[in-house]
Design a protein around this motif. Structure first.
Motif, short mmCIF file in Angstrom:
data_model
loop_
_atom_site.label_atom_id
_atom_site.label_comp_id
_atom_site.label_asym_id
_atom_site.label_seq_id
_atom_site.Cartn_x
_atom_site.Cartn_y
_atom_site.Cartn_z
N ALA A 204 0.83 -1.20 0.00
CA ALA A 204 0.00 0.00 0.00
C ALA A 204 0.87 1.26 0.00
N ARG A 205 1.99 1.22 0.74
CA ARG A 205 2.84 2.40 0.81
C ARG A 205 3.44 2.72 -0.56
N GLN A 207 2.43 1.82 -3.56
CA GLN A 207 1.39 2.20 -4.52
C GLN A 207 0.89 3.62 -4.27
N ARG A 208 0.77 3.98 -2.99
CA ARG A 208 0.33 5.34 -2.65
C ARG A 208 1.38 6.36 -3.09
N ASP A 209 2.63 6.07 -2.82
CA ASP A 209 3.69 7.02 -3.18
C ASP A 209 3.85 7.13 -4.69
N ALA A 211 1.49 6.71 -6.88
CA ALA A 211 0.34 7.49 -7.37
C ALA A 211 0.55 8.97 -7.12
N GLU A 212 1.16 9.32 -5.98
CA GLU A 212 1.44 10.73 -5.70
C GLU A 212 2.42 11.29 -6.72
N THR A 377 9.98 8.79 -5.28
CA THR A 377 8.85 8.46 -4.42
C THR A 377 9.07 9.12 -3.06
#
Length: 404
Positions: A204-205, A207-209, A211-212, A377
Motif C-alpha cells: 500500500a505504501r 502504490q500510494r507514493d 500514485a502521488e 517516491t
C-alpha cells in the motif's frame, strides 16, 4: 609530489607576503576581519572557479581543507597562532586540490598573513597549518573520490519489475556508482547505516507514493499548484552548492571561538561526503526503479516527469540524505533555527527567493520537491533524510577522533 608542490608555492608566497605587507596601509592591517568567513568565501570562490564534475569531489575538497584547519587550530594557544594556522592550512590544501587557482589563493594568504602580527606565534601557526595540510592530503590520497572513481562503470541488471534501468529522455549510464567503494572520513564502512529495503511494489505504501508522483510530478499535472512547481524547480539544483549559503549563515551566526567555527565547516563537509557514500551504497544495493520507469511499465507509456530524472536509482533520495545530514549537523552545532530568517536563491529557479529560519524547513522542502518534480517516491525522500541524520549524528560523535 604534494611536498614538492607546496615548497614551490610557499617560496613564491614568502616574497609575495613581504610585498603585500609593504603596500598595505596601517588602517587596513588594523581592521578586524572575521577570518573564518574570509576563508570560507575564498574556498567557495576557488572551487566555483574550477569545480570538479562530481559533487562529492567538491565536498571532499571542502572537507580536506577545513579538517586540516580544524586540526591545526587545536594546537594553538592564542589568536595569532590560530589565524595563521587556519589560513595556511586551507591555503595549502586548496593549492594542491585546485592547482589552477593557486595564484589567487596565494594572494589571499599573503593578504591574510600581512594582517597578522609577526612573531614566533605567527611562525608556529603557519608551520602547523602546513603540517596539518600535508598530513590530511597524505591520509586521503587514493580515497576513491576522484571523478573517474566516483563514476565507475555500472552494469545494468536485466529488465525486471522494480529493477533500475536508464531513464528518458537521454537514457544515460548510471552515475555515482563508485561512491560506495570510496573511503569514508568518519564512517567505518559504507553500509554502516544502510536503511531497510524499500516497500514491496505491491504494498500500500509504494502504490500510494507512486500514485502521488504520478499525479503531482507529471509535466502536465493538473493538481500540482504553482507554489509546488516553484518549490520543485528551486530544489532541482545540486545539493552541495545549494547548502553553501545555509552553512555560511550558520558560520556567521555562531558565537563559538574561531576553532569551533572552523570545526563546524569541517564537520559539515565530512558528514556530507560520508552521507553521499552511504546513499550510493543503498541506491546500488536496492536498485529501485524510478517513478518514470514504473509508471511507463504500468501502462502510462507517455508519462513524463516535470524535471529530467537523474541517472541513478530511486531509493534513497540523495537530496533527502544531504538535507538530513545538514539539518542534523547545523542543529547540533548552532541550534534548530537562525536568529533571523535568511534568503536563498537557486540557479534552477531564476528570480525566486525563499526565506528560511529553521534547518528542518530545508529538509521539508527537499522531500516535497523531489516528489513534485516526479523524480522520486516520497518514501525514498523520507528514508533519505533519516539516513542523513544518522550519518550526521555519528560524525558528531566521532568529532574528537577526527580532529585530533
Amino acid at each position: 609530489m604534494v611536498e614538492q608542490t607546496m615548497r614551490s608555492h610557499l617560496a613564491a608566497l614568502a616574497a609575495l607576503t613581504a610585498a603585500t605587507a609593504l603596500i598595505s596601509p596601517p588602517q587596513a592591517q588594523a581592521t578586524r576581519i572575521d577570518l573564518a568567513q574570509e576563508w570560507y568565501d575564498i574556498t567557495a570562490r576557488t572551487i566555483a572557479a574550477a569545480p570538479a564534475p562530481t559533487q562529492i569531489t567538491n565536498n571532499r575538497t571542502w572537507a580536506i581543507s577545513w579538517l586540516a584547519a580544524a586540526r591545526a587550530a587545536r594546537h594553538g594557544h592564542d589568536r595569532t597562532f590560530t589565524e595563521a594556522a587556519v589560513a595556511t592550512a586551507v591555503h595549502d590544501t586548496l593549492i594542491n586540490l585546485v592547482p589552477s587557482q593557486a595564484p589567487e589563493v596565494d594572494r589571499a594568504l599573503a593578504t591574510t598573513l600581512a594582517r597578522i602580527p609577526n612573531g614566533p606565534s605567527k611562525s608556529r601557526g603557519t608551520s602547523e597549518g602546513s603540517a596539518q595540510a600535508k598530513r590530511i592530503l597524505t591520509e586521503r590520497s587514493g580515497d576513491g573520490l576522484d571523478p573517474a572513481s566516483v563514476n565507475a562503470p555500472f552494469v545494468v541488471p536485466p529488465a525486471a519489475p522494480g529493477a533500475w534501468r536508464p531513464t528518458p529522455p537521454a537514457y544515460s549510464p548510471a552515475i555515482q556508482y563508485g561512491n560506495r567503494a570510496a573511503k569514508p572520513f568518519a564512517l567505518r564502512r559504507a553500509d554502516q547505516f544502510r536503511p531497510a529495503p524499500p516497500p514491496a511494489l505491491d504494498s500500500a505504501r509504494y502504490q500510494r507514493d507512486l500514485a502521488e508522483a504520478r499525479d503531482f510530478g507529471s509535466s502536465t499535472s493538473t493538481v500540482r499548484t504553482e507554489a509546488q512547481t516553484t518549490v520543485a524547480s528551486f530544489w532541482y539544483q545540486g545539493s552541495q552548492p545549494a547548502f553553501l549559503t545555509p552553512l555560511r549563515v550558520a558560520l556567521t551566526e555562531s558565537r563559538g571561538s574561531l576553532t569551533d567555527r572552523v570545526t563546524l565547516v569541517a564537520v559539515f563537509n565530512i558528514a556530507a561526503v560520508d552521507t553521499q557514500i552511504a546513499t550510493s551504497d543503498a541506491k546500488y544495493t536496492y536498485l529501485l526503479w524510478r517513478p518514470v520507469t514504473a509508471l511507463r511499465a504500468g501502462g502510462l507509456p507517455d508519462w513524463t516527469p516535470l524535471h529530467v530524472t537523474p541517472a541513478h536509482p530511486d531509493y534513497p533520495s540523495g537530496h533527502g540524505t544531504y538535507a538530513g545530514v545538514a539539518e542534523q549537523v547545523l542543529t547540533a552545532l548552532t541550534g534548530p533555527r537562525t536568529r533571523e530568517p535568511f534568503e536563498l536563491t537557486s540557479p534552477t529557479a531564476p528570480g525566486v527567493v525563499f526565506r528560511y529560519q529553521a534547518w528542518r524547513e530545508l529538509s521539508r522542502d527537499n522531500v516535497n520537491a523531489r516528489v513534485w518534480s516526479g523524480i522520486h517516491t516520497r518514501v525514498a525522500d523520507e528514508v533519505g533524510v533519516e539516513l542523513g541524520r544518522k550519518v550526521g549524528r555519528y560524525t558528531l560523535d566521532a568529532l574528537d577522533r577526527l580532529v585530533r
